[in-house]
Design an enzyme around this catalytic site. Structure first.
Site, mmCIF file in Angstrom:
data_model
loop_
_atom_site.group_PDB
_atom_site.id
_atom_site.type_symbol
_atom_site.label_atom_id
_atom_site.label_comp_id
_atom_site.label_asym_id
_atom_site.label_seq_id
_atom_site.Cartn_x
_atom_site.Cartn_y
_atom_site.Cartn_z
ATOM 1 N N ARG A 208 7.908 -6.309 -4.835
ATOM 2 C CA ARG A 208 6.685 -6.497 -5.614
ATOM 3 C C ARG A 208 6.717 -7.760 -6.468
ATOM 4 O O ARG A 208 6.182 -7.803 -7.575
ATOM 5 C CB ARG A 208 6.397 -5.267 -6.491
ATOM 6 C CG ARG A 208 6.178 -3.996 -5.679
ATOM 7 C CD ARG A 208 4.974 -4.130 -4.731
ATOM 8 N NE ARG A 208 4.799 -2.924 -3.924
ATOM 9 C CZ ARG A 208 5.216 -2.786 -2.671
ATOM 10 N NH1 ARG A 208 5.857 -3.785 -2.079
ATOM 11 N NH2 ARG A 208 4.996 -1.680 -1.996
ATOM 12 N N SER B 226 -1.117 2.405 -6.124
ATOM 13 C CA SER B 226 0.070 3.003 -6.734
ATOM 14 C C SER B 226 0.229 2.491 -8.159
ATOM 15 O O SER B 226 0.285 1.285 -8.387
ATOM 16 C CB SER B 226 1.322 2.662 -5.924
ATOM 17 O OG SER B 226 1.241 3.207 -4.628
ATOM 18 N N GLU C 243 3.184 -0.707 -11.892
ATOM 19 C CA GLU C 243 2.959 -1.715 -10.864
ATOM 20 C C GLU C 243 1.631 -2.422 -11.095
ATOM 21 O O GLU C 243 1.435 -3.554 -10.683
ATOM 22 C CB GLU C 243 2.958 -1.052 -9.480
ATOM 23 C CG GLU C 243 2.819 -2.016 -8.320
ATOM 24 C CD GLU C 243 3.022 -1.339 -6.978
ATOM 25 O OE1 GLU C 243 2.146 -1.469 -6.117
ATOM 26 O OE2 GLU C 243 4.058 -0.683 -6.807
#
Length: 303
Positions: free
Chosen positions: A175, A225, A295
């Site tokens: 990420r 998410s 996130e």
């Protein structure tokens, strides 16, 4: 006349599409966010460069917006320039590769690959983002990540100069990428793919999308998410283990379908979402010892 007003007049005079006070709730998948002081939609890389140069010279902060699918905007909005990449969305074939502009949706790139008989992007079908944001955070799903298929990236650096990065220089990680936390603008990415049967590619894409529809609350506004995967565990499993499905603060709620998603269950504010995230983090750490890291990218001001 304040700096932002001068920029608004300048962009209008140059014919660059610009709106004042545009609600960011219209441009995020969470459907949350106050107004952008200036909302600019350049039509080509040169207009992108001109907007950034003007904002820097005026001392006005700027923010690059993709599809708004991994973004939570403050209820007070964004005080500077929001640069939307939505009009830079071209995708073209280059041999056994595809070049896609930063504003192209990942769904559109996947479809273009399938139509060209090029395999390797099936995992990304259904990721609700654009190329720029996907590269920025090395988007991935079902065992695949963009670093598996992105060969090179064209971008404007923090000084507004055109640059190209490839290979290890992209610094892809979980990420994250070279661009994470930097003031660069991703203009395009070159995807290195492999020849395949269009029918088989389409079937693979549909299978991944079917799995998304079955497991994720796609019918509700969210930013995907909410938490990164902690080392040695899965965020959704930890949240579910703590009995937090359906837990809510105001209009923000932990999805009852997938505990890894915080959804806008109706009228949620940014403050609701942030407080819910804080409480979930606290409960999960107290009960399991795992620390959940968001996130979702947060920007803008509180009301």
């Amino acid at each position: 006349m304040e700096a932002a007003e001068k920029l608004f007049s300048q962009f209008q005079g140059e014919g660059i599409p610009c709106l004042a006070g545009e609600p960011m709730s219209r441009h995020t998948t969470f459907r949350i966010g106050g107004p952008a002081r200036l909302f600019v939609t350049p039509r080509d890389p040169e207009e992108v460069r001109r907007v950034l140069t003007a904002a820097r010279e005026a001392g006005v902060p700027w923010f690059v917006l993709g599809k708004g699918s991994n973004l939570l905007v403050g209820d007070g909005g964004i005080p500077g320039v929001v640069l939307s990449m939505e009009k830079l969305s071209a995708v073209r074939r280059e041999g056994e590769k595809l070049r896609a502009q930063g504003g192209a949706s990942l769904m559109a790139v996947c479809r273009a690959a399938q139509e060209a008989g090029l395999a390797g992007l099936e995992f990304a079908y259904g990721i609700p983002g654009q190329v720029g944001g996907g590269v920025y955070m090395n988007a991935g799903a079902y065992g695949g990540e963009l670093r598996d298929v992105v060969e090179s990236v064209e971008y404007l650096d923090e000084a507004g100069e055109l640059r190209t990065l490839s290979g290890e220089g992209l610094e892809f990680g979980y990420r994250r990428s070279f661009f994470t936390g930097k003031g660069c603008v991703i203009l395009s990415a070159l995807f290195a793919l492999t020849p395949g049967d269009p029918g088989a590619i389409a079937a693979g894409m549909e299978e991944f999308y079917r799995r998304r529809r079955e497991k994720q609350p796609l019918e509700w506004p969210s930013a995907g998410s909410t938490f990164k995967r902690p080392q040695g565990a899965y965020a959704a499993a930890l949240i579910d283990q703590c009995g937090l499905k359906g837990f809510r603060v105001g209009g923000a709620m932990v999805s009852e379908k997938h505990a890894g998603f915080v959804i806008n269950a109706g009228g949620a504010t940014c403050a609701d979402v942030l407080e819910l995230i804080r409480r979930v983090q606290k409960i999960v750490e107290e009960k399991t010892g795992f620390v959940l890291e968001p996130e979702v990218r947060v920007t803008g001001e509180s009301r």
